[in-house]
Design a protein around this motif. Structure first.
Motif, PDB file in Angstrom:
ATOM      1  N   LEU A   1       0.159  -0.745  -2.374  1.00 54.97           N
ATOM      2  CA  LEU A   1       1.376  -1.117  -3.111  1.00 54.97           C
ATOM      3  C   LEU A   1       2.540  -0.182  -2.744  1.00 54.97           C
ATOM      4  N   ALA A   2       2.228   1.095  -2.546  1.00 54.32           N
ATOM      5  CA  ALA A   2       3.280   2.037  -2.147  1.00 54.32           C
ATOM      6  C   ALA A   2       3.856   1.635  -0.788  1.00 54.32           C
ATOM      7  N   ALA A   3       2.957   1.319   0.165  1.00 54.79           N
ATOM      8  CA  ALA A   3       3.425   0.949   1.505  1.00 54.79           C
ATOM      9  C   ALA A   3       4.248  -0.343   1.446  1.00 54.79           C
ATOM     10  N   MET A   4       3.763  -1.320   0.676  1.00 58.77           N
ATOM     11  CA  MET A   4       4.492  -2.596   0.529  1.00 58.77           C
ATOM     12  C   MET A   4       5.884  -2.338  -0.046  1.00 58.77           C
ATOM     13  N   THR A   5       5.945  -1.452  -1.031  1.00 59.72           N
ATOM     14  CA  THR A   5       7.216  -1.207  -1.714  1.00 59.72           C
ATOM     15  C   THR A   5       8.198  -0.481  -0.799  1.00 59.72           C
ATOM     16  N   HIS A   6       7.700   0.486  -0.005  1.00 63.61           N
ATOM     17  CA  HIS A   6       8.607   1.201   0.908  1.00 63.61           C
ATOM     18  C   HIS A   6       9.202   0.257   1.943  1.00 63.61           C
ATOM     19  N   VAL A   7       8.355  -0.601   2.527  1.00 62.93           N
ATOM     20  CA  VAL A   7       8.925  -1.464   3.576  1.00 62.93           C
ATOM     21  C   VAL A   7       9.818  -2.537   2.952  1.00 62.93           C
ATOM     22  N   ALA A   8       9.427  -3.051   1.793  1.00 59.63           N
ATOM     23  CA  ALA A   8      10.263  -4.076   1.138  1.00 59.63           C
ATOM     24  C   ALA A   8      11.621  -3.492   0.752  1.00 59.63           C
ATOM     25  N   ALA A   9      11.643  -2.186   0.476  1.00 64.24           N
ATOM     26  CA  ALA A   9      12.903  -1.547   0.079  1.00 64.24           C
ATOM     27  C   ALA A   9      13.901  -1.491   1.229  1.00 64.24           C
ATOM     28  N   VAL A  10      13.381  -1.624   2.455  1.00 68.54           N
ATOM     29  CA  VAL A  10      14.226  -1.461   3.639  1.00 68.54           C
ATOM     30  C   VAL A  10      14.720  -2.806   4.188  1.00 68.54           C
ATOM     31  N   VAL A  11      13.980  -3.882   3.891  1.00 73.28           N
ATOM     32  CA  VAL A  11      14.358  -5.213   4.423  1.00 73.28           C
ATOM     33  C   VAL A  11      15.639  -5.664   3.718  1.00 73.28           C
ATOM     34  N   PRO A  12      16.724  -5.875   4.486  1.00 74.84           N
ATOM     35  CA  PRO A  12      17.991  -6.174   3.809  1.00 74.84           C
ATOM     36  C   PRO A  12      17.977  -7.500   3.049  1.00 74.84           C
ATOM     37  N   ASP A  13      17.444  -8.530   3.683  1.00 75.22           N
ATOM     38  CA  ASP A  13      17.574  -9.859   3.072  1.00 75.22           C
ATOM     39  C   ASP A  13      16.246 -10.350   2.518  1.00 75.22           C
ATOM     40  N   LEU A  14      15.847  -9.718   1.458  1.00 75.93           N
ATOM     41  CA  LEU A  14      14.606 -10.093   0.784  1.00 75.93           C
ATOM     42  C   LEU A  14      15.025 -10.876  -0.456  1.00 75.93           C
ATOM     43  N   HIS A  15      14.907 -12.207  -0.391  1.00 72.42           N
ATOM     44  CA  HIS A  15      15.488 -13.014  -1.463  1.00 72.42           C
ATOM     45  C   HIS A  15      14.468 -13.568  -2.445  1.00 72.42           C
ATOM     46  N   HIS A  16      13.208 -13.242  -2.233  1.00 70.53           N
ATOM     47  CA  HIS A  16      12.164 -13.737  -3.136  1.00 70.53           C
ATOM     48  C   HIS A  16      11.323 -12.553  -3.597  1.00 70.53           C
ATOM     49  N   ALA A  17      10.838 -12.629  -4.842  1.00 72.34           N
ATOM     50  CA  ALA A  17       9.961 -11.566  -5.339  1.00 72.34           C
ATOM     51  C   ALA A  17       8.664 -11.581  -4.519  1.00 72.34           C
ATOM     52  N   CYS A  18       8.163 -10.384  -4.186  1.00 76.05           N
ATOM     53  CA  CYS A  18       6.955 -10.281  -3.341  1.00 76.05           C
ATOM     54  C   CYS A  18       5.692 -10.554  -4.168  1.00 76.05           C
ATOM     55  N   ASP A  19       4.644 -10.985  -3.474  1.00 71.09           N
ATOM     56  CA  ASP A  19       3.342 -11.159  -4.144  1.00 71.09           C
ATOM     57  C   ASP A  19       2.656  -9.804  -4.282  1.00 71.09           C
ATOM     58  N   THR A  20       1.914  -9.644  -5.352  1.00 71.14           N
ATOM     59  CA  THR A  20       0.971  -8.524  -5.453  1.00 71.14           C
ATOM     60  C   THR A  20      -0.188  -8.921  -6.362  1.00 71.14           C
ATOM     61  N   HIS A  21      -1.384  -8.503  -5.979  1.00 75.36           N
ATOM     62  CA  HIS A  21      -2.564  -8.699  -6.829  1.00 75.36           C
ATOM     63  C   HIS A  21      -2.759  -7.512  -7.764  1.00 75.36           C
ATOM     64  N   ARG A  22      -1.965  -6.451  -7.615  1.00 75.40           N
ATOM     65  CA  ARG A  22      -2.270  -5.177  -8.259  1.00 75.40           C
ATOM     66  C   ARG A  22      -2.525  -5.264  -9.777  1.00 75.40           C
ATOM     67  N   PRO A  23      -1.780  -6.098 -10.534  1.00 80.00           N
ATOM     68  CA  PRO A  23      -2.068  -6.140 -11.979  1.00 80.00           C
ATOM     69  C   PRO A  23      -3.504  -6.544 -12.309  1.00 80.00           C
ATOM     70  N   TRP A  24      -4.192  -7.192 -11.379  1.00 77.53           N
ATOM     71  CA  TRP A  24      -5.572  -7.612 -11.658  1.00 77.53           C
ATOM     72  C   TRP A  24      -6.558  -6.452 -11.556  1.00 77.53           C
ATOM     73  N   GLN A  25      -6.128  -5.342 -10.990  1.00 75.05           N
ATOM     74  CA  GLN A  25      -7.059  -4.213 -10.812  1.00 75.05           C
ATOM     75  C   GLN A  25      -6.920  -3.213 -11.954  1.00 75.05           C
ATOM     76  N   GLN A  26      -8.050  -2.762 -12.473  1.00 71.53           N
ATOM     77  CA  GLN A  26      -8.036  -1.827 -13.606  1.00 71.53           C
ATOM     78  C   GLN A  26      -8.239  -0.386 -13.153  1.00 71.53           C
ATOM     79  N   GLU A  27      -8.411  -0.153 -11.872  1.00 67.01           N
ATOM     80  CA  GLU A  27      -8.690   1.212 -11.389  1.00 67.01           C
ATOM     81  C   GLU A  27      -7.822   1.490 -10.170  1.00 67.01           C
ATOM     82  N   ASP A  28      -7.772   2.763  -9.774  1.00 70.28           N
ATOM     83  CA  ASP A  28      -6.942   3.081  -8.603  1.00 70.28           C
ATOM     84  C   ASP A  28      -7.437   4.367  -7.957  1.00 70.28           C
ATOM     85  N   VAL A  29      -6.959   4.627  -6.746  1.00 72.18           N
ATOM     86  CA  VAL A  29      -7.305   5.882  -6.070  1.00 72.18           C
ATOM     87  C   VAL A  29      -6.087   6.799  -5.994  1.00 72.18           C
TER      88      VAL A  29
END
Ligand SMILES: O=C([O-])C(=O)C[C@H](O)[C@@H](O)C(=O)[O-]
Ligand SMILES: [Mg+2]
Length: 430
Positions: free
Chosen positions: A337-365
Motif C-alpha cells: 500500500l505504501a508503494a502504491m500510494t507513493h507512485v499514485a502521488a506522482v501520476v499527474p492525471d489520476l482521475h479515478h480512485a485506486c483499488d485496494t484490498h487492504r481494508p479486508w486484512q486484519q494484520e500487517d507487517v
C-alpha cells in the motif's frame, strides 16, 4: 551525502508469509482462509533496510529466491541496473510460470516469462527505492519526480462474500450475497473509511443479479462513482447488454469480456467506458488495445507492470493516447500500500480512485498500518516508503507459512470446501 559505498547491497532477505483473508467470492471461487505473500528486505552496507512486498505463490517465490543472491554488491541508487540481473538469472525458461494463459486464481491477464520477470524486478526495485530514500532522507515519491497530491483516493472494493469460512466464526464484515447485503457492506466501508467511490467484484452471480446490486448501490449512494468487474466472465452479447443497461450508472465497466476484440466492440456499440487489468497487463499488449480503442482506463499495478518507474511510463503512455489510468490491487499488506500510494502521488492525471484490498486484512507487517481518512491515504514525506517493518509480526506470519501447506492462492480449490464438485468455470460463464 552518504559514503559512496553506503548504498551497496549487503544482503537480501526473502520471507514468505501467509496472511488471513476473508471468504471473498469471485468468478473462479472464493479466497482461501490464508493467502501467500513475499516480503523482501534489502540491507545496505550502511546498515539500512529497504522493503518490498509481492505475490507469494510458488512460481514468484522460486524466481525471487533465485535472483536474490545475485543482487549482493549492486547499488540501491541504481535499481534500473537490476533489470538485466533478473533477466539473466531467470533466463529463457518459459515454463517458469507453471501454467500459461489466465491463471485459475490470479485473474490478472496473461502469464508469461516477461511478466514474471517484470514482477520479480518490481519487488526488488521498490525495496531499493525504499533503501535509497532512507539513505538520502527523502521519500520515495521524491525519487520518482515528486508528489503532485498529498493524499491518494482509494475506492471501497466490495465483494460478494460468505459470512465466514467453513468451520470458522463470523468475521467483522458479515455475509453479502444479494443487493441488500452489498449495500450493507458498502455502508460499512463508507462509515469505517469514508470511501467516495465503490467497486463491486462481479462474475459471481447471474448478471441480472449483479445489475440489481449496482442499481441498489446507486439508490443508496446517489453521488458515488460506481464500477462493476466480472473479470471477463461474460459473453460478447451479455457484456453488451449489461453495458447498455448500466450506461450512465457506472463510471466504467471493468473487463466485462475477455480479449481486446470483444472489449473494443462493446465500447464501440455502447459508448460505455471500459477499464482493464486483464487484457492490457504489459507494454506488449498496449499497441493493439489502444489502436482498437478497446480500453478507456488501464488499471496499472506496479507488482506486475515492472515497478514504480514502469508505472510512470505506463501513465505517460496513457496520457499520450488519451486513455485514463488508475490502479488495480490484489490482497496485500502495508508495504504494497505504501508503494502504491507513493507512485499514485506522482501520476499527474489520476482521475479515478485506486483499488485496494487492504481494508479486508486484519494484520500487517508494518509497525503503524495505514489509515484511510475520507477514503484516502495521506502521502508520507518520511524517508523511503515511510513505513517500518514489524519484525515480530513478520516472524509470526512466516511461522504460519512454515506450519501450513498452503503455498499458492487457489480460489477454485477453496470453493470445494463448500461445493465439492467445483471446477474453474468455463468462459464465458454467462
Ligand atoms: O480487479 C481485479 O480484477 C482484481 O482485483 C483481481 C483479484 O484477483 C480479485 O478478483 C480478487 O481478489 O478476488
Ligand atoms: Mg479487475
Amino acid at each position: 551525502m552518504p559514503e559512496p559505498t553506503a548504498g551497496r547491497i549487503r544482503e537480501v532477505r526473502v520471507t514468505p508469509i501467509l496472511i488471513c483473508d476473508p471468504p471473498l467470492l469471485n468468478l473462479q471461487g472464493v479466497h482461501q482462509p490464508t493467502t501467500p505473500r513475499t516480503i523482501v528486505e534489502i540491507e545496505t552496507e550502511a546498515g539500512g533496510v529497504g522493503l518490498g512486498e509481492t505475490y507469494g505463490d510458488t512460481d514468484y517465490l522460486t524466481a525471487i529466491r533465485k535472483v536474490a543472491p545475485h543482487l549482493a554488491g549492486a547499488d540501491v541508487s541504481r535499481p534500473g541496473a537490476l533489470r538485466s540481473v533478473v533477466d539473466e538469472v531467470l533466463g529463457t525458461d518459459e515454463t517458469a510460470f507453471a501454467e500459461a494463459g489466465t491463471h485459475a486464481a490470479g485473474l490478472r491477464g496473461k502469464r508469461d516469462l516477461a511478466k514474471l520477470k517484470a514482477s520479480v524486478f518490481a519487488v526488488f526495485e521498490v525495496a531499493c527505492l525504499d533503501a535509497w530514500g532512507r539513505l538520502l532522507g527523502v521519500p520515495v515519491h521524491a525519487l520518482l519526480g515528486g508528489r503532485v497530491r498529498d493524499r491518494v483516493d482509494y475506492s471501497a472494493y466490495l465483494f460478494y462474500k460468505w459470512a465466514a469460512h467453513p468451520g470458522a466464526g463470523p468475521d467483522a464484515w458479515g455475509g453479502a450475497l444479494d443487493p441488500e447485503g452489498v449495500v450493507e457492506q458498502a455502508r460499512l466501508f463508507a462509515d469505517r473509511y469514508g470511501f467516495g467511490s465503490i467497486k463491486l467484484k462481479g462474475g459471481v452471480f447471474d448478471p441480472d443479479q449483479e445489475i440489481a446490486a449496482v442499481r441498489a448501490l446507486r439508490e443508496a449512494f446517489p453521488d458515488m462513482p460506481l464500477r462493476l468487474d466480472p473479470n471477463g466472465a461474460w459473453s460478447a452479447e451479455t457484456g453488451e447488454r449489461v453495458a447498455r443497461e448500466l450506461t450512465g450508472v457506472l463510471e466504467y465497466l471493468e473487463d466485462p469480456v475477455a480479449g481486446v476484440g470483444a472489449m473494443a466492440r462493446i465500447h464501440e456499440r455502447t459508448g460505455m467506458p471500459l477499464a482493464t487489468n486483464m487484457c492490457v497487463t504489459g507494454f506488449d499488449e498496449v499497441p493493439e488495445a489502444f489502436s482498437r480503442n478497446a480500453v478507456q482506463v488501464v488499471l496499472s499495478d506496479h507488482h506486475f507492470w515492472g515497478g514504480l518507474r514502469a508505472t510512470l511510463d505506463l501513465a505517460a503512455l496513457c496520457r499520450t493516447y488519451g486513455v485514463g489510468v488508475s490502479m488495480h490491487s490484489n490482497t496485500h499488506l502495508g508495504i504494497s500500500l505504501a508503494a502504491m500510494t507513493h507512485v499514485a502521488a506522482v501520476v499527474p492525471d489520476l482521475h479515478h480512485a485506486c483499488d485496494t484490498h487492504r481494508p479486508w486484512q486484519q494484520e500487517d507487517v508494518v509497525t503503524r498500518p495505514h489509515t484511510f481518512e475520507g477514503g484516502a491515504v495521506a502521502v508520507s514525506d518520511a524517508p523511503g516508503l515511510g513505513i517500518e517493518l514489524d519484525t515480530d509480526a513478520l516472524a509470526d506470519l512466516h511461522r504460519r507459512w512454515t506450519d501450513s501447506d498452503v503455498r499458492d492462492r487457489d480460489d477454485v480449490g477453496a470453493m470445494r470446501a463448500v461445493h465439492p464438485d467445483w471446477t474453474a468455470p468455463r468462459l464465458p460463464r454467462w
